[in-house]
Design a protein around this motif. Structure first.
Motif, PDB file in Angstrom:
ATOM      1  N   ARG A   5       0.831  -1.204   0.000  1.00 31.78           N
ATOM      2  CA  ARG A   5       0.000   0.000   0.000  1.00 31.78           C
ATOM      3  C   ARG A   5       0.867   1.255   0.000  1.00 31.78           C
ATOM      4  N   GLN A   6       1.927   1.231   0.773  1.00 31.90           N
ATOM      5  CA  GLN A   6       2.823   2.386   0.845  1.00 31.90           C
ATOM      6  C   GLN A   6       3.454   2.639  -0.535  1.00 31.90           C
ATOM      7  N   PHE A   7       3.901   1.557  -1.206  1.00 32.71           N
ATOM      8  CA  PHE A   7       4.505   1.739  -2.534  1.00 32.71           C
ATOM      9  C   PHE A   7       3.462   2.214  -3.525  1.00 32.71           C
ATOM     10  N   GLU A   8       2.263   1.681  -3.422  1.00 30.94           N
ATOM     11  CA  GLU A   8       1.214   2.078  -4.366  1.00 30.94           C
ATOM     12  C   GLU A   8       0.966   3.584  -4.296  1.00 30.94           C
ATOM     13  N   ILE A   9       0.895   4.098  -3.079  1.00 32.43           N
ATOM     14  CA  ILE A   9       0.643   5.532  -2.906  1.00 32.43           C
ATOM     15  C   ILE A   9       1.831   6.340  -3.412  1.00 32.43           C
ATOM     16  N   PHE A  10       3.040   5.922  -3.051  1.00 34.05           N
ATOM     17  CA  PHE A  10       4.261   6.573  -3.536  1.00 34.05           C
ATOM     18  C   PHE A  10       4.294   6.559  -5.071  1.00 34.05           C
ATOM     19  N   GLU A  11       3.962   5.409  -5.641  1.00 32.75           N
ATOM     20  CA  GLU A  11       3.986   5.261  -7.097  1.00 32.75           C
ATOM     21  C   GLU A  11       3.010   6.223  -7.763  1.00 32.75           C
TER      22      GLU A  11
ATOM     23  N   GLN B  84       0.174  11.812  -9.915  1.00 31.77           N
ATOM     24  CA  GLN B  84      -1.222  12.095  -9.558  1.00 31.77           C
ATOM     25  C   GLN B  84      -1.241  13.003  -8.324  1.00 31.77           C
ATOM     26  N   LYS B  85      -2.270  13.820  -8.215  1.00 29.64           N
ATOM     27  CA  LYS B  85      -2.358  14.750  -7.091  1.00 29.64           C
ATOM     28  C   LYS B  85      -2.629  13.973  -5.796  1.00 29.64           C
ATOM     29  N   PRO B  86      -1.915  14.318  -4.715  1.00 29.57           N
ATOM     30  CA  PRO B  86      -2.114  13.618  -3.442  1.00 29.57           C
ATOM     31  C   PRO B  86      -3.573  13.645  -2.969  1.00 29.57           C
ATOM     32  N   ALA B  87      -4.247  14.765  -3.171  1.00 26.72           N
ATOM     33  CA  ALA B  87      -5.642  14.863  -2.721  1.00 26.72           C
ATOM     34  C   ALA B  87      -6.521  13.877  -3.488  1.00 26.72           C
TER      35      ALA B  87
ATOM     36  N   ALA C 154      -5.795  10.350  -2.203  1.00 31.30           N
ATOM     37  CA  ALA C 154      -6.408  10.177  -0.882  1.00 31.30           C
ATOM     38  C   ALA C 154      -7.901   9.867  -1.020  1.00 31.30           C
ATOM     39  N   GLU C 155      -8.565  10.668  -1.858  1.00 32.48           N
ATOM     40  CA  GLU C 155     -10.011  10.470  -2.033  1.00 32.48           C
ATOM     41  C   GLU C 155     -10.293   9.132  -2.700  1.00 32.48           C
ATOM     42  N   ASP C 156      -9.481   8.804  -3.687  1.00 28.70           N
ATOM     43  CA  ASP C 156      -9.689   7.564  -4.429  1.00 28.70           C
ATOM     44  C   ASP C 156      -9.533   6.331  -3.554  1.00 28.70           C
ATOM     45  N   LEU C 157      -8.596   6.421  -2.602  1.00 24.33           N
ATOM     46  CA  LEU C 157      -8.333   5.269  -1.735  1.00 24.33           C
ATOM     47  C   LEU C 157      -9.082   5.347  -0.407  1.00 24.33           C
ATOM     48  N   GLY C 158      -9.848   6.420  -0.225  1.00 24.11           N
ATOM     49  CA  GLY C 158     -10.613   6.553   1.017  1.00 24.11           C
ATOM     50  C   GLY C 158      -9.725   6.815   2.224  1.00 24.11           C
ATOM     51  N   LEU C 159      -8.648   7.578   1.995  1.00 24.41           N
ATOM     52  CA  LEU C 159      -7.708   7.877   3.088  1.00 24.41           C
ATOM     53  C   LEU C 159      -7.694   9.368   3.388  1.00 24.41           C
ATOM     54  N   GLU C 160      -7.238   9.701   4.598  1.00 22.87           N
ATOM     55  CA  GLU C 160      -7.009  11.106   4.929  1.00 22.87           C
ATOM     56  C   GLU C 160      -5.792  11.594   4.139  1.00 22.87           C
ATOM     57  N   ARG C 161      -5.803  12.821   3.736  1.00 22.22           N
ATOM     58  CA  ARG C 161      -4.677  13.424   3.012  1.00 22.22           C
ATOM     59  C   ARG C 161      -3.386  13.293   3.819  1.00 22.22           C
ATOM     60  N   ALA C 162      -3.488  13.486   5.151  1.00 23.79           N
ATOM     61  CA  ALA C 162      -2.299  13.402   6.001  1.00 23.79           C
ATOM     62  C   ALA C 162      -1.675  12.005   5.943  1.00 23.79           C
ATOM     63  N   MET C 163      -2.527  10.985   5.811  1.00 22.73           N
ATOM     64  CA  MET C 163      -2.022   9.605   5.732  1.00 22.73           C
ATOM     65  C   MET C 163      -1.224   9.412   4.444  1.00 22.73           C
ATOM     66  N   VAL C 164      -1.743   9.947   3.345  1.00 21.83           N
ATOM     67  CA  VAL C 164      -1.038   9.849   2.064  1.00 21.83           C
ATOM     68  C   VAL C 164       0.331  10.529   2.171  1.00 21.83           C
TER      69      VAL C 164
ATOM     70  N   ARG D  22       2.096  10.982   4.822  1.00 24.85           N
ATOM     71  CA  ARG D  22       2.983  10.176   5.692  1.00 24.85           C
ATOM     72  C   ARG D  22       3.569   8.986   4.938  1.00 24.85           C
ATOM     73  N   TYR D  23       2.731   8.331   4.136  1.00 20.78           N
ATOM     74  CA  TYR D  23       3.206   7.184   3.355  1.00 20.78           C
ATOM     75  C   TYR D  23       4.317   7.613   2.385  1.00 20.78           C
ATOM     76  N   ILE D  24       4.107   8.745   1.755  1.00 24.23           N
ATOM     77  CA  ILE D  24       5.103   9.231   0.785  1.00 24.23           C
ATOM     78  C   ILE D  24       6.400   9.583   1.499  1.00 24.23           C
ATOM     79  N   HIS D  25       6.262  10.233   2.648  1.00 17.74           N
ATOM     80  CA  HIS D  25       7.441  10.601   3.419  1.00 17.74           C
ATOM     81  C   HIS D  25       8.241   9.358   3.810  1.00 17.74           C
ATOM     82  N   LYS D  26       7.543   8.318   4.269  1.00 22.23           N
ATOM     83  CA  LYS D  26       8.210   7.071   4.665  1.00 22.23           C
ATOM     84  C   LYS D  26       8.881   6.400   3.476  1.00 22.23           C
TER      85      LYS D  26
END
Lengths: 66, 203
Positions: free
Chosen positions: B153-159, B166-169, B172-182, B184-188
């Motif tokens: 999941r982390q790689f998918e978001i980073f990818e 793709q825009k982070p927002a 986030a909406e597409d995956l049903g996640l909070e923007r802050a979570m997206v 964090r995943y990218i940062h990691k």
């Protein structure tokens, strides 16, 4: 291409311009790799490699010492 | 001006190359071809022009050179790269030069096939195009390592954000996640990518 340099540089944070350049180079490398997976040129070369991998090795000429 | 180029990473290649499984050999040379065919092609084109006084090679000729290089590198009875003798990148340029000269020689009349032995090991300075091509392949190899080093999941978001732009927002909406979570995943993922790039094999 400075992406590797930016990734390895841990002490000094990247500027916005450097971050942007890093993102561009990562995306470029990613797309090149994605394209390779379905490239007809790569397919042709792969067929040639398969043929070479299965045929007997030819003796190396004397000048080819590594 | 490009920064000094680090050594080609051996982790991925070495792990695959030294396995005894036939299937792994099959996978490894194909993956290597996908990752490194471009710099091998650019190198072969530059060397061809150098040895022929500026002539342009045919696409088929260059494909034959690349095929010879990769097959020679991965055949079980083929020549082996010895890390103690230098960088993998230098070795690949050297064998590309040798395979190219072999093919050039085969095209010549028999009376003209004796070439200067120094041609076999003398390599022209790497061009900016070759350097860029190797850099891209190295980055792609780093991404390959990252893919197998972090949760899917982390790689998918980073990818989606960093590689597919793709825009982070939107992600986030597409995956049903909070923007802050997206974020964090990218940062990691970026932190992990930097860790991988800092390993000795990449320096």
């Amino acid at each position: 291409m400075k992406a590797i340099h930016y990734l390895s540089r841990s002490e000094i944070p990247l500027s916005p311009e450097e971050e942007s350049l890093l993102s561009q180079e990562l995306a470029s490398a990613y797309h090149q790799d994605e394209t390779s997976a379905t490239s007809r040129e790569v397919e042709r070369i792969a067929e040639k490699i398969k043929a070479r991998m299965t045929r007997p090795a030819e003796p190396e000429p004397p000048s080819d010492n590594l | 001006m490009a920064a000094p180029f680090p050594n080609t990473p051996l982790n991925l290649l070495s792990k695959l190359k030294h396995s005894d499984s036939e299937k792994i050999w099959e996978i490894s040379w194909k993956r290597f071809l996908e990752l490194y065919h471009e710099p091998l092609k650019v190198c072969a084109q530059a060397l061809y022009r150098s040895h022929t006084g500026g002539q342009i090679p045919s696409q088929q000729f260059i494909e034959d050179v690349v095929a010879d290089v990769v097959a020679g590198f991965f055949r079980k009875d083929g020549e082996r790269y010895d890390p103690s003798k230098g960088r993998l990148r230098t070795y690949l340029r050297l064998i590309t030069n040798r395979r190219l000269i072999d093919l050039l020689r085969a095209q010549m009349p028999a009376s003209q096939r004796d070439l200067d032995p120094e041609m076999l090991d003398s390599l022209q300075t790497e061009s900016p195009q070759e350097n860029d091509a190797f850099q891209r392949s190295l980055l792609a190899t780093l991404l390959e390592e990252l893919r197998s080093s972090i949760p899917l999941r982390q790689f998918e978001i980073f990818e989606r954000v960093k590689l597919k732009q793709q825009k982070p927002a939107y992600v986030a909406e597409d995956l049903g996640l909070e923007r802050a979570m997206v974020d964090r995943y990218i940062h990691k993922a970026m932190k992990k990518l930097r860790e991988i790039a800092s390993q000795p094999e990449y320096q």
